[in-house]
Design a protein around this motif. Structure first.
Motif, PDB file in Angstrom:
ATOM      1  N   ARG A   1      -4.342   7.784   7.178  1.00  0.00           N
ATOM      2  CA  ARG A   1      -3.974   7.245   6.093  1.00  0.00           C
ATOM      3  C   ARG A   1      -4.751   5.914   5.527  1.00  0.00           C
ATOM      4  NH1 ARG A   1       0.559   2.682   5.972  1.00  0.00           N
ATOM      5  NH2 ARG A   1       0.777   2.453   3.752  1.00  0.00           N
TER       6      ARG A   1
ATOM      7  N   ARG B   1      -9.349   2.839  -2.739  1.00  0.00           N
ATOM      8  CA  ARG B   1      -9.038   1.605  -3.274  1.00  0.00           C
ATOM      9  C   ARG B   1     -10.409   0.510  -3.113  1.00  0.00           C
ATOM     10  NH1 ARG B   1      -3.436   1.815  -3.484  1.00  0.00           N
ATOM     11  NH2 ARG B   1      -3.130  -0.252  -4.275  1.00  0.00           N
TER      12      ARG B   1
ATOM     13  N   LEU C   1       0.873  -1.297  -0.013  1.00  0.00           N
ATOM     14  CA  LEU C   1      -0.080  -0.008   0.124  1.00  0.00           C
ATOM     15  C   LEU C   1       0.818   1.135  -0.054  1.00  0.00           C
ATOM     16  CD1 LEU C   1      -2.791  -1.358   2.605  1.00  0.00           C
ATOM     17  CD2 LEU C   1      -2.938  -1.019  -0.149  1.00  0.00           C
TER      18      LEU C   1
ATOM     19  N   LEU D   1      -6.660   5.242   2.073  1.00  0.00           N
ATOM     20  CA  LEU D   1      -6.505   4.076   1.187  1.00  0.00           C
ATOM     21  C   LEU D   1      -7.776   3.567   0.957  1.00  0.00           C
ATOM     22  CD1 LEU D   1      -3.347   2.974   3.115  1.00  0.00           C
ATOM     23  CD2 LEU D   1      -3.420   3.763   0.819  1.00  0.00           C
TER      24      LEU D   1
ATOM     25  N   SER E   1       0.090   6.986   1.258  1.00  0.00           N
ATOM     26  CA  SER E   1      -1.097   7.679   1.322  1.00  0.00           C
ATOM     27  C   SER E   1      -1.665   7.783  -0.173  1.00  0.00           C
ATOM     28  CB  SER E   1      -0.801   9.145   1.896  1.00  0.00           C
ATOM     29  OG  SER E   1      -0.314   9.974   0.703  1.00  0.00           O
ATOM     30  N   CYS E   2      -2.974   8.493  -0.061  1.00  0.00           N
ATOM     31  CA  CYS E   2      -3.455   8.612  -1.284  1.00  0.00           C
ATOM     32  C   CYS E   2      -3.208  10.226  -1.577  1.00  0.00           C
ATOM     33  CB  CYS E   2      -5.106   8.574  -1.245  1.00  0.00           C
ATOM     34  SG  CYS E   2      -5.815   9.123  -2.681  1.00  0.00           S
TER      35      CYS E   2
END
Ligand SMILES: C[S@@+](CC[C@H](N)C(=O)[O-])C[C@H]1O[C@@H](n2cnc3c(N)ncnc32)[C@H](O)[C@@H]1O
Length: 713
Positions: free
Chosen positions: A188, A196, A110, A192, A113-114
């Motif tokens: 975070r 996602r 992963l 995600l 962060s986005c």
């Protein structure tokens, strides 16, 4: 363990020629084919127990020991949490457990962060979104949700979320700058999950807030799908080459997906084939078409507006990937300039854009704009007042309550209703109905209430109740371009001061019957609509010209560029709506007159087609007939045929953004802006509803859609 062996060890499969974690030229990661892959080939297979999700009651009862402890705890202790927040907490738990977590190999894939998700924007960066549907008022929702819902859970079960409990409960005014470990982990994980997760509803795979709201009835689930969530999105059907399916065991077996290829690693211990006892579903990503060596694997996250993409995923589609031919003339140099330059148009546009991508012109056909009820009410009240027909407060309330009861405004908080304008449906019937009801006289309104309350939708074609003079035109609404009436169930009318025995029970949809009948009323409605749209344009601090100029400049990059594109996308829809109003007005004046009322039609029957075309003399005569009526209504002289929407709005007293002439560059920019704002030709329903979970985070999250996911076949 690395991710591919981890996935295989859990019964999953990955195409041997896929590079799941390729670094793209942009620096982002994406999935790439190392060599040619044929259409229909399996790209990824994921047994459902590799996913991180909150099971349904049925699933949980079947396999109570197969889910992480955090799932068990949240199900029992916090069943009212939204699936988004519950899934976020489960991911946080797996993240904090480190190598002990069965998902450690997935967690390691992963991103930190986005990156551009709104959660990570600074206050200053967020100012660029002022006026857009992403403008955020009040406290940071992530901090607020963390403080109210997450922190108490982390504090209660430090074994499930080790090291994350705050020593002291975070203060209400805590911001991103005062993150503690728990808040940082939450931010975070939430980013995600938001960027996602795939959403599934029991009946439908869902992609919008309205559907997700059904989850309270036990229908919707949010899934993190390891590996599958590495695949990027494209709006461009030509570039997309993969799609997702969910199969049950029999279907997967029938498709020979559970048989091991020669030389393929053994799956889990004791498993005879791929998949094991207890696994009842598989997520399967297949190639939709041949994928060439080096090509990126892409699928769609849904037909999302720019605002939704940014809100949910923190990106917008590539500017030069979206119907490039159409955009060559939009924000790029004007045709005149290009002709003068005589050079390569695309190159000129690319140079001007400063992004090196030829991205001057971009239009997302799924864009939407919001029109608040408050703006509708304010404009209509102002217009009536300017015509010495003030709307008394009690009647105003009565109209609002009626509209809420009639399903035109949301019933729980009518004043918070936002009408959703789509590029393909720029004048939603709800908005036009609301404007008409607000502008009609007290008598007309009372008649409407009486007739609507007692109307049987079957008795008026199209289900449209038609008050007063419009009654005879009932059933002809679609003629002038009005949408067919919706007749979905609406709640009963709340009691109000002027209650009539008949209560609305169907969704009210006035269409255009009244407008066809009464040209003065039609003009009032059109003028009000233009003013409403103009007032929405005014909520953006920058003009279209400013935005176009910014997009052309090399300095406009990163989050500022994303925000400018969201602003322009919304303005595009508003401008499309303004044009639709002008078209409607013209149609009502010209075509509408030719089509006429029922009586006119009857009269016209003998005259055939000749009557359809109004001669210049007749037009003039018509104008003369109209003038006194307009003056009676306080509308002044009718605008000339050629007058544009902005000028008309200006004449209504609210000022327009019309051009006052100027130099060539200005003209070019206008031309460019016009091109950009010409309106889109393809759109889809967008849901912006509120979601009613204990934690309330659903609203912020679900306002943007997550990936669509197919349901069991
Ligand atoms: C489901 S993940 C896809 C995998 C992701 N690229 C990664 O490296 O983990 C979704 C995120 O990928 C990025 N993404 C997906 N499609 C994209 C696109 N067309 N352009 C730019 N970024 C994209 C965005 O950051 C988005 O939040």
């Amino acid at each position: 363990m690395d991710f591919p062996p981890w996935l295989r060890s859990r019964g999953g499969r990955i195409h041997p020629e896929l590079d799941l974690f390729h670094t793209l030229p942009s620096g982002d990661r994406g999935v790439i084919a190392r060599s040619d892959i044929a259409e229909g080939e399996l790209l990824l297979l994921l047994p459902i127990d590799c996913a991180i999700y909150i099971p349904t009651d049925e699933e949980f009862k079947k396999h109570p020991n197969d889910f992480p402890d955090a799932v068990r705890y949240l199900r029992e202790a916090h069943p009212g949490l939204s699936p988004f927040l519950a899934t976020t907490l489960v991911l946080m738990s797996e993240m904090t457990r480190g190598s002990v977590s069965p998902w450690a190999a997935y967690v390691a894939t992963l991103p930190a962060s986005c990156p551009d998700c709104l959660l990570n924007w600074t206050e200053e960066e967020k100012l660029e979104l002022k006026g857009t549907s992403l403008e955020q008022s009040g406290p940071d929702p992530a901090v607020d949700v963390y403080r109210r819902h997450v922190a108490p859970i982390l504090a209660c079960r430090t074994d499930l979320w080790p090291g994350l409990a705050a020593k002291e409960p975070p203060a209400a005014e805590a911001t991103g700058a005062t993150l503690d470990a728990g808040l940082a982990a939450f931010a975070r994980a939430a980013g995600l999950v938001q960027s996602r997760a795939f959403h599934l509803e029991a009946e439908n795979w869902v992609s919008g807030a309205k559907e997700i709201a059904h989850l309270e009835n036990g229908g919707t689930q949010v899934f993190l799908l390891p590996g599958i969530d590495m695949i990027n999105h494209s709006h461009n059907p030509d570039r997309r080459n993969a799609h997702l399916e969910r199969l049950n065991v029999a279907q997967a077996a029938a498709a020979k997906l559970l048989e091991r290829e020669p030389g393929e690693e053994d799956a889990r211990e004791g498993a005879k084939g791929v998949g094991v006892r207890g696994v009842e579903a598989f997520f399967v990503m297949r190639a939709d078409k041949p994928i060439k060596a080096g090509e990126e694997v892409l699928h769609t996250y849904g037909n999302l507006s720019d605002a939704q993409l940014l809100q949910t995923y923190g990106f917008l589609d590539s500017e030069d990937d979206f119907f490039p031919a159409q955009f060559a003339t939009s924000v790029g140099p004007s045709p005149k300039k290009r002709a003068n330059a005589g050079g390569n148009q695309t190159a000129a546009a690319a140079g001007a854009s400063g992004d090196g991508g030829g991205g001057d012109g971009y239009r997302n056909p799924y864009n939407a704009a919001l029109v608040p009820w408050t703006a509708v009410e304010e404009v209509c009240v102002g217009l009536l007042k300017s015509m010495d027909q003030a709307l008394p407060a009690a009647l105003r309330r009565s109209k609002r309550d009626f509209l809420a009861a009639a399903g035109v405004l949301q019933s729980a908080a009518p004043e918070a209703t936002q009408f959703v304008l789509l590029a393909q449906e720029p004048l939603p019937d709800e908005l036009m109905t609301a404007v008409q009801v607000l502008l009609m006289t007290k008598d007309e309104f009372q008649e409407l209430r009486r007739e609507f309350g007692s109307s049987d939708p079957k008795s008026t074609p199209g289900g449209r109740p038609a008050p007063g003079a419009a009654r005879k035109a009932a059933g002809k609404g679609a003629k002038a371009g009005g949408k067919a009436a919706a007749t979905s169930a609406a709640p009963a009318a709340p009691g109000d001061s002027d209650n009539t025995p008949s209560q609305p029970h169907k969704k009210l949809s006035l269409g255009t019957a009244l407008l066809e009948e009464d040209e003065d009323f039609a003009e009032m409605v059109c003028i009000a609509s233009l003013q409403i749209l103009e007032s929405c344009m005014e909520r953006y601090p920058s003009s279209v010209k400013d935005d176009v100029r910014l997009l052309r400049s090399a300095e406009c990059r990163g989050r500022q560029r994303l925000a400018v594109r969201v602003r322009l996308g919304e303005k595009d829809v508003l401008q499309t709506a303004k044009k639709a109003v002008v078209e409607l007005m013209k149609r009502l004046r010209d075509g509408g007159a030719a089509e006429g009322s029922q009586d006119d039609d009857d009269d016209d029957d003998d005259n055939g087609e000749e009557e359809e075309v109004e001669s210049e003399d007749e037009k003039e005569e018509d104008g003369q007939r109209r003038a006194p009526k307009r003056q009676r209504r306080g509308l002044g002289a009718p605008p000339s045929e050629g007058e544009d929407a902005d000028k008309e709005v200006g004449s209504g007293g609210r000022g327009g953004n019309g051009d006052d002439g100027g130099d060539d560059d200005e003209d070019d920019e206008d031309e460019a802006a016009d091109g950009l704002l010409m309106g889109s030709d393809d759109s889809d329903k967008v849901g912006y509803g509120a979601v009613d979970y204990d934690d309330g985070i659903g609203e912020a999250h679900d306002r943007g859609k997550a990936h669509d996911l197919p349901k069991d076949n």
